[in-house]
Design an enzyme around this catalytic site. Sequence first.
Site: not given
Length: 510
Positions: A101, A253, A178
């Site tokens: 990711t 994140k 995602k």
Amino acid sequence: SIALIAAMKVGFVGLGAMGAPMAANLLHAGHELSVFDVNAEAMKNLVAKGARAATSPADCAKGVQVVVTMVPDDVVLREVTCNEADGLLVELKGVHLSCSTVHPDTSRELAKLHAAQGSQYVGAPIFARADGVGRRLASFVVGGDDDAIAAAMPVLLALSSERVHNFGRDPGAGNVVKLCGNLMIGSAIESCAEALSLAEKSGLDRKAVMTMLSSSIFDCLIYRGYGDRVAARAHTPSDPLVGPGFALELGLKDIGLALDVAKQTRTPMPMAAALHQRFVAASARGYGQMDWSAIALSVSQDAGIDVSANASHSTAIASRGLNANAKRKRKGQNAQAASSDIVNAATRSAASSSFNNNADISALNTNINPTTSPNFTAKSTNPTDPTNPTNSAAVALSPAAAKAAEKRRERARLKRQRARDLKREAKIAAGTYRPRNTAGGRPRADGSTDGNSDAHVEAAEMAVAEMEAAAEAAAFAEGAQAEAEAADMMMAEAEGDVAAAELLSPAVAD
């Protein structure tokens, strides 16, 4: 059936909680597999099952048709791919299947670099928790050239039960999907936590409320799984309700990346901004290594609910798991990686000291720098004293590590210089700047000097800068990287808020 997929030569880099079961599935499907991870222990189980242990990402990519990467973030992905000495691009002639990711722009940039080197890149982030990966319950969202995706398809089908979703030729498209998905999952966790806090403060059984909701109007995987964890306040990796988990720091994140893409596309996302602050608060409370559902503890705390027993128990277990992980990674590596905490402590001590002559500075450099000190090892009876006589292990860096350390030193030097410039500019603007007296040292408010010549002070600052850079290299930039990412995320959120204001109220923004 995966048994019908033609065997290929495949490389796999990154054997963490997600990567290890993915690599095992490739072996089970009959592919010839080379594996690499900085943690040599992580490779042992796969080697026992028939994989070849590579010595570097470049070695892992040599002669393979597809190399899969499953690493934690953009920084690691770039290093694994682009390192001039041993990155994937040094050897890869096939397809790089990136399942991490990362920011969509990272995938787009890497795709261009691959094309220039005669290889191909497919962004293929994965939707799955680690406990479902081994059962091939993952869903992949892919983007890239059609021929590259076709070449990687046998690998994708070995990793998933035909849950491969193609979003076109943009290599960053899958990364956008995602980030959208993780934002929605994070929002579901937050909504469950708020709703259950309301129920609990109204005198209801939070578990009973969640069971009713997740078995009726919210009967789906996310609400059943995360709802149960939130209701039970089970957020520790290895807990039966949690499994391996997904670290809260990684969730922080991902929400930060979503906000950055929102800023680029001028998409107002006020809920995402609020969610990001929730993750920041949970991380600040020490929940970073717990499952990302642990943001629910912060929701309860904000409501005045005592969760101290859950929080202290969970953070202690998560911390032990993190420390064990670090020990496994350090095993078999040189003392430089294992000594980062000692170096940092000594650097902080040095930064607060005064130096009266260059000999003192030279001696301090020798004693604290892990590449030159004869008194340095990973295990000291006094972790804040780098000159302890029991520390006798010397450190030797490989050429590649030395080159990487030098690059980090240069980056740290430039960063410190920029910080000094900004500090000086701020003092000038505030009218508090006092220039140094090069003949007699720094002037005090009464006009006297502190006794240190400017040259000595400059030398001391340079010494501290070098030591901080060495510490950063020794710790593989982990601490600094996390802080920098947090700062970047906060900046992205602030800029996103400005963009939202401009869209919603142009006249006010102007």
